[in-house]
Design a protein around this motif. Structure first.
Motif, PDB file in Angstrom:
ATOM      1  N   LYS A 117       0.830  -1.195   0.000  1.00  0.00           N
ATOM      2  CA  LYS A 117       0.000   0.000   0.000  1.00  0.00           C
ATOM      3  C   LYS A 117       0.867   1.249   0.000  1.00  0.00           C
ATOM      4  CE  LYS A 117      -4.123  -1.899   2.278  1.00  0.00           C
ATOM      5  NZ  LYS A 117      -5.006  -1.795   3.471  1.00  0.00           N
ATOM      6  N   ARG A 118       1.974   1.185   0.729  1.00  0.00           N
ATOM      7  CA  ARG A 118       2.904   2.313   0.760  1.00  0.00           C
ATOM      8  C   ARG A 118       3.585   2.497  -0.597  1.00  0.00           C
ATOM      9  NH1 ARG A 118       5.978   1.494   6.627  1.00  0.00           N
ATOM     10  NH2 ARG A 118       4.164   1.940   7.953  1.00  0.00           N
ATOM     11  N   VAL A 119       3.880   1.393  -1.274  1.00  0.00           N
ATOM     12  CA  VAL A 119       4.476   1.489  -2.611  1.00  0.00           C
ATOM     13  C   VAL A 119       3.509   2.198  -3.558  1.00  0.00           C
ATOM     14  CG1 VAL A 119       5.238   0.179  -4.628  1.00  0.00           C
ATOM     15  CG2 VAL A 119       5.960  -0.534  -2.336  1.00  0.00           C
ATOM     16  N   ARG A 120       2.237   1.807  -3.507  1.00  0.00           N
ATOM     17  CA  ARG A 120       1.235   2.433  -4.371  1.00  0.00           C
ATOM     18  C   ARG A 120       1.140   3.936  -4.076  1.00  0.00           C
ATOM     19  NH1 ARG A 120      -2.711  -0.225  -2.721  1.00  0.00           N
ATOM     20  NH2 ARG A 120      -2.643  -1.954  -4.185  1.00  0.00           N
ATOM     21  N   LYS A 121       1.155   4.292  -2.807  1.00  0.00           N
ATOM     22  CA  LYS A 121       1.080   5.697  -2.419  1.00  0.00           C
ATOM     23  C   LYS A 121       2.328   6.450  -2.877  1.00  0.00           C
ATOM     24  CE  LYS A 121       0.234   8.612   1.647  1.00  0.00           C
ATOM     25  NZ  LYS A 121       0.003   8.597   3.119  1.00  0.00           N
TER      26      LYS A 121
END
Length: 254
Positions: free
Chosen positions: A183-187
């Motif tokens: 999720k952090r990668v996507r953000k």
């Protein structure tokens, strides 16, 4: 930086230019990889890997590099990707290794150990030189023990670009797990696009293989960690290796 010329190469017995072999080394906080490249940036040996000494001390790390070089050789020159800030072959900062690396003359010391000329650059910069197409705004992010970054505009490196994504480090991955980390990668991708308006984003490094965020945007590509070695040729030729299409990894979640 001087580009190698035919006169640098020597000749073989038939009087034709001798092909130059470049020992490419990728020093990481957890592993050290090496291979010998031909003049097209193609590996002509197996990629060898050893663990980075736990101390992270310069002497022990260079002992490991020397052992790999002796095993792989022969070679005519050396390129090194290093996880830190490099200025004129000297380490300015190495946040994931020992403090003793500060102001360490890496290029000169390693050249003396290996008895060959050595050029050194930040590991994310080297990774980028192995994947970029050389047109437009291209951003490289390496996901590993730490998070590295390199920005290129029309094939030219923009120096001193740091994105500072500690929440995507190896320690953060271990702490929060793959799902939250992704999720952090996507953000991160959304924020980087808003900041840099890149034409292309490349995700590399040892943890890029764990990226699983569904369909990646069309301008985002996961690339092979091999580029951390292949890009080393560019430290001598002063141009991207341009072998990206052969070294891309399939996107996850498709």
């Amino acid at each position: 930086m001087k580009t190698a010329t035919r006169s640098d190469r020597g000749k073989n017995g038939a009087g034709t230019p001798k092909p130059i072999r470049t020992l490419a080394v990728d020093i990481g906080a957890t592993g050290i990889k090496a291979a010998v490249l031909n003049e097209l940036g193609e590996p002509v040996t197996d990629r060898e890997r050893v663990k980075t000494p736990a101390s992270g001390m310069p002497g022990e790390v260079l002992d490991a590099v020397k052992a790999l070089a002796d095993e792989i050789g022969p070679y005519d020159r050396v390129s090194v990707g290093f996880p830190g800030i490099i200025r004129q072959g000297k380490v300015v900062e190495a946040p994931n290794l020992a403090e003793e690396w500060k102001d360490f003359a890496l290029a000169d010391v390693l050249a003396a150990r290996l008895k060959a000329p050595v050029r050194v650059a930040n590991d994310a910069d080297v990774q980028g030189l192995g994947v970029i197409a050389g047109t437009g705004v291209e951003l490289v992010i390496t996901l590993g023990t730490g998070v590295g970054s390199a920005l290129f505009v029309d094939g030219r490196l923009v120096p001193n670009v740091e994105v500072g994504k500690d929440k995507l480090s190896d320690a953060a991955l271990a702490a929060v797990g793959k799902r939250k980390w992704n999720k952090r990668v996507r953000k991160m991708i959304r924020k980087l696009e808003a900041t840099f308006h890149f034409d292309r984003l490349y995700l590399g490094g040892g943890n890029a293989r764990l990226v699983d965020i569904g369909d990646l945007p069309a301008n985002v590509t996961i690339v092979s960690n091999l580029n951390g070695l292949v890009g080393g040729l560019a430290l001598w030729t002063e141009r991207p290796v341009r072998r990206a299409s052969a070294n891309h990894e399939p996107a996850r979640g498709r």
